[in-house]
Scaffold this motif. Structure first.
Motif, PDB file in Angstrom:
ATOM      1  N   UNK A  71      55.382 -21.903 -87.223  1.00 38.90           N
ATOM      2  CA  UNK A  71      55.421 -23.242 -88.292  1.00 38.90           C
ATOM      3  C   UNK A  71      54.325 -23.024 -88.418  1.00 38.90           C
ATOM      4  N   UNK A  72      54.063 -23.587 -90.114  1.00 36.43           N
ATOM      5  CA  UNK A  72      52.641 -23.838 -90.682  1.00 36.43           C
ATOM      6  C   UNK A  72      51.601 -25.505 -90.220  1.00 36.43           C
ATOM      7  N   UNK A  73      50.756 -24.720 -90.540  1.00 38.71           N
ATOM      8  CA  UNK A  73      49.958 -26.354 -89.904  1.00 38.71           C
ATOM      9  C   UNK A  73      50.668 -27.205 -90.213  1.00 38.71           C
ATOM     10  N   UNK A  74      51.453 -27.312 -92.041  1.00 43.09           N
ATOM     11  CA  UNK A  74      51.677 -28.750 -92.332  1.00 43.09           C
ATOM     12  C   UNK A  74      54.027 -28.887 -92.736  1.00 43.09           C
ATOM     13  N   UNK A  75      53.700 -28.385 -90.910  1.00 39.24           N
ATOM     14  CA  UNK A  75      55.261 -28.522 -90.150  1.00 39.24           C
ATOM     15  C   UNK A  75      56.117 -27.609 -90.880  1.00 39.24           C
ATOM     16  N   UNK A  76      55.545 -26.211 -91.756  1.00 38.90           N
ATOM     17  CA  UNK A  76      57.388 -25.673 -92.447  1.00 38.90           C
ATOM     18  C   UNK A  76      56.993 -24.664 -92.054  1.00 38.90           C
ATOM     19  N   UNK A  77      58.848 -24.594 -91.376  1.00 35.19           N
ATOM     20  CA  UNK A  77      59.045 -23.393 -90.178  1.00 35.19           C
ATOM     21  C   UNK A  77      59.046 -21.913 -91.560  1.00 35.19           C
ATOM     22  N   UNK A  78      58.840 -21.021 -91.411  1.00 38.16           N
ATOM     23  CA  UNK A  78      58.493 -19.664 -91.890  1.00 38.16           C
ATOM     24  C   UNK A  78      59.446 -18.188 -91.110  1.00 38.16           C
ATOM     25  N   UNK A  79      59.729 -18.581 -92.545  1.00 31.70           N
ATOM     26  CA  UNK A  79      60.813 -16.984 -91.472  1.00 31.70           C
ATOM     27  C   UNK A  79      61.236 -15.972 -92.901  1.00 31.70           C
ATOM     28  N   UNK A  80      60.586 -14.520 -92.141  1.00 31.09           N
ATOM     29  CA  UNK A  80      60.246 -13.052 -92.693  1.00 31.09           C
ATOM     30  C   UNK A  80      62.418 -13.304 -93.044  1.00 31.09           C
ATOM     31  N   UNK A 103      64.237  -9.950 -94.072  1.00 32.54           N
ATOM     32  CA  UNK A 103      64.217  -7.710 -94.753  1.00 32.54           C
ATOM     33  C   UNK A 103      66.581  -8.525 -95.612  1.00 32.54           C
ATOM     34  N   UNK A 104      65.353  -7.885 -97.222  1.00 27.66           N
ATOM     35  CA  UNK A 104      67.099  -7.222 -97.300  1.00 27.66           C
ATOM     36  C   UNK A 104      67.363  -6.312 -98.041  1.00 27.66           C
ATOM     37  N   UNK A 105      68.587  -5.822 -97.878  1.00 26.69           N
ATOM     38  CA  UNK A 105      69.536  -3.910 -97.499  1.00 26.69           C
ATOM     39  C   UNK A 105      68.653  -3.505 -98.475  1.00 26.69           C
ATOM     40  N   UNK A 106      68.267  -3.954 -99.030  1.00 29.50           N
ATOM     41  CA  UNK A 106      67.756  -2.293-100.100  1.00 29.50           C
ATOM     42  C   UNK A 106      66.081  -2.470 -99.756  1.00 29.50           C
ATOM     43  N   UNK A 107      66.102  -3.048 -98.852  1.00 28.24           N
ATOM     44  CA  UNK A 107      64.163  -2.631 -98.559  1.00 28.24           C
ATOM     45  C   UNK A 107      63.252  -3.727 -98.942  1.00 28.24           C
ATOM     46  N   UNK A 108      63.205  -4.937 -99.675  1.00 26.66           N
ATOM     47  CA  UNK A 108      62.590  -5.936 -99.729  1.00 26.66           C
ATOM     48  C   UNK A 108      62.106  -6.728 -98.502  1.00 26.66           C
ATOM     49  N   UNK A 109      60.813  -7.226 -98.239  1.00 28.43           N
ATOM     50  CA  UNK A 109      60.475  -8.322 -97.221  1.00 28.43           C
ATOM     51  C   UNK A 109      60.125  -8.805 -98.022  1.00 28.43           C
ATOM     52  N   UNK A 110      60.181 -10.363 -98.034  1.00 29.58           N
ATOM     53  CA  UNK A 110      59.789 -11.702 -98.234  1.00 29.58           C
ATOM     54  C   UNK A 110      60.092 -12.896 -97.245  1.00 29.58           C
ATOM     55  N   UNK A 111      59.198 -13.784 -97.386  1.00 33.32           N
ATOM     56  CA  UNK A 111      58.376 -14.688 -96.097  1.00 33.32           C
ATOM     57  C   UNK A 111      58.780 -15.860 -97.207  1.00 33.32           C
ATOM     58  N   UNK A 112      60.177 -16.399 -96.506  1.00 42.15           N
ATOM     59  CA  UNK A 112      60.479 -18.445 -96.666  1.00 42.15           C
ATOM     60  C   UNK A 112      60.453 -19.557 -95.971  1.00 42.15           C
ATOM     61  N   UNK A 113      60.344 -20.943 -96.885  1.00 43.21           N
ATOM     62  CA  UNK A 113      59.902 -21.599 -96.056  1.00 43.21           C
ATOM     63  C   UNK A 113      61.163 -22.221 -95.766  1.00 43.21           C
ATOM     64  N   UNK A 114      61.012 -23.169 -94.889  1.00 36.65           N
ATOM     65  CA  UNK A 114      62.256 -24.285 -94.325  1.00 36.65           C
ATOM     66  C   UNK A 114      61.550 -25.657 -93.981  1.00 36.65           C
TER      67      UNK A 114
END
Length: 103
Positions: free
Chosen positions: A51-60, A62-73
């Motif tokens: 969780x970030x300092x502003x209470x946002x959950x972060x999730x890594x 991985x897409x099936x064809x190699x792209x990797x990203x961070x999404x905030x909830x």
């Protein structure tokens, strides 16, 4: 087969065909990533980053064809694209996925 048994069977088959919470979350991650302009035809795996300092959950993600990203909830359950894992790792020195590099 009685009418009651048929109705129960239809209900069971309908519930079995509904996506699980995990599938819905993966679909939402996929939409957020593609709307941000990245190719993500499917989700290979995810990993909670914390969780970030502003209470946002972060999730890594991985897409099936190699792209990797961070999404905030966000606290209101909205999702937003944060960055590529490479940019996240460079900025934070934290790994998106422990067992292999996102680069």
């Amino acid at each position: 087969m009685s009418h009651g048994c048929r109705a129960l069977l239809v209900l069971v088959l309908t519930v079995a065909a509904l996506p699980t919470h995990a599938q819905l979350a993966q679909q939402a991650f996929q939409v957020v990533i593609t709307r941000a302009g990245h190719d993500c035809q499917g989700i290979e795996r995810t990993r909670a980053l914390g969780t970030s300092t502003n209470k946002v959950a972060l999730v890594a993600v991985a897409c099936t064809k190699g792209g990797r990203h961070v999404v905030a909830i966000h606290r209101d359950n909205r999702l937003s694209y944060m960055s590529s894992c490479e940019a996240f790792e460079t900025g934070t020195e934290l790994a998106c996925f422990e067992d292999r590099s996102s680069r």
